[in-house]
Design an enzyme around this catalytic site. Structure first.
Site, short mmCIF file in Angstrom:
data_model
loop_
_atom_site.label_atom_id
_atom_site.label_comp_id
_atom_site.label_asym_id
_atom_site.label_seq_id
_atom_site.Cartn_x
_atom_site.Cartn_y
_atom_site.Cartn_z
N ARG A 238 43.87 -23.77 -12.10
CA ARG A 238 43.87 -22.85 -13.22
C ARG A 238 43.17 -23.51 -14.40
NH1 ARG A 238 44.86 -19.80 -9.85
NH2 ARG A 238 46.43 -18.12 -9.75
N GLU A 267 39.00 -15.38 -18.34
CA GLU A 267 38.25 -14.85 -17.20
C GLU A 267 38.09 -13.34 -17.33
OE1 GLU A 267 39.86 -16.07 -13.45
OE2 GLU A 267 39.87 -18.20 -13.98
N HIS A 286 35.77 -17.83 -10.00
CA HIS A 286 37.11 -17.74 -9.40
C HIS A 286 37.00 -17.20 -7.97
CE1 HIS A 286 41.63 -17.43 -10.54
NE2 HIS A 286 41.47 -17.85 -9.29
#
Length: 319
Positions: A238, A267, A286
């Site tokens: 993360r 994000e 991601h």
């Protein structure tokens, strides 16, 4: 019978309807697919105010207490995965919203981690881009990972899986996390190190701890300063686990050889983010969980979860 409304959020790859059979619910549910992030919390409220069911993908859309208060019609929220730090679970309970999750069949983040390590050391993507651009001679000299030391921060299920893959490549593996014990390291077959030892000796460091208040900012400027000038950092965990400002300065000053980052504090990563300007930073949007198998499992279990909720038997309940 009046059908309830269900919103599928952040289906930016338009996979929800092709990978799961939503027709099982069509007599009871009208499903709407949202494939773009909302511009603001206010925009999210405006779009979702009439929906009784919401299916959330990972942590892309925050559900703080204010969001639950602004969506009085919401009755069921299903998130992919069994953990989502973007959802206020106590608020879900207080607003009598049933919160459920989905299980992972397996975690594809470990192979991605190895792919990022190979990109950092062998420049596969960069050389491919140069070939497509018409270049015919290589520019980068690779680094062999066999015999190198991988430092794993976090030796849970995912960290252990990465350790096994790294050993298959001939790497030496050491590990550290705040609660890690030498016994756990022995069980996985890796060496135990202190935080200082890991950051000062590893050739490549990869992060696999869960984001929490304890792990937020776990890797700071002092840790990055301990790294060798020839070492690399990989973060597929993360974004907030790493002090991003400190990492930016470290990379700009070229105090380490480079980094690969798949996760970010914000994000999607803003188009004007300074990370995008660094040539010693590999960026991916991601990708850790983004596989057909993963999405098929999550969306299919969301359909199952909605059906079970209608029957008064919620499955994989979180709140």
């Amino acid at each position: 019978m009046t059908r309830l409304r269900c919103a599928i959020l952040d289906d930016y790859l338009n996979l929800a309807f092709s990978l799961a059979d939503w027709s099982k619910l069509e007599d009871r549910v009208e499903v709407t697919d949202f494939n773009q992030p909302f511009a603001s919390p206010e925009a999210a409220v405006g779009a979702l105010k009439d929906f009784e069911i919401v299916c959330a993908m990972r942590e892309r859309m925050p559900f703080p207490r204010a969001m639950f208060a602004a969506l009085p019609n919401l009755k069921l929220l299903i998130t992919s995965g069994m953990r989502n730090n973007a959802i206020d679970m106590e608020a879900a309970k207080d607003h009598q919203v049933v919160l459920c999750g989905t299980h992972w069949s397996r975690d594809p983040t470990a192979p991605l981690t190895m792919g990022l390590i190979l990109e950092l050391t062998r420049n596969i993507g960069r050389e491919s881009a140069r070939m497509h651009a018409g270049e015919y001679l290589q520019k980068f000299v690779g680094i062999e990972i066999e015999g190198k030391t991988l430092g794993v921060v976090g030796l849970g299920k995912l960290g252990a899986k990465v350790s096994g893959l790294a050993k298959a490549f001939g790497m030496n593996v050491i590990a550290w996390s705040p609660n890690l014990t030498p016994e756990r390291c022995k069980e996985v077959g890796v060496g135990y190190a202190t935080k200082e030892e890991l950051f000062s000796t590893a050739d490549i460091i990869t992060l696999h701890v869960v984001l929490s208040q304890r792990s937020r900012g776990l890797v700071g400027a002092a840790d990055l300063a301990r790294m060798k000038s020839t070492s690399f950092l990989v973060n597929t965990a993360r974004g907030p686990i790493v002090d991003e400002a400190a990492l930016l300065e470290t990379l700009k000053a070229r105090r380490i050889a480079g980094a690969a980052v798949d996760v970010f504090s914000v994000e999607p990563l803003p188009v004007d983010h300074p990370f995008r300007k660094l040539d010693n930073l590999v960026l991916t949007p991601h990708l850790g969980y983004v596989t057909q198998e993963t999405f098929r499992a999550h969306y299919s279990q969301m359909v199952e979860g909605i059906d079970a909720w209608f029957k008064g038997e919620p499955v994989r309940r979180l709140a």
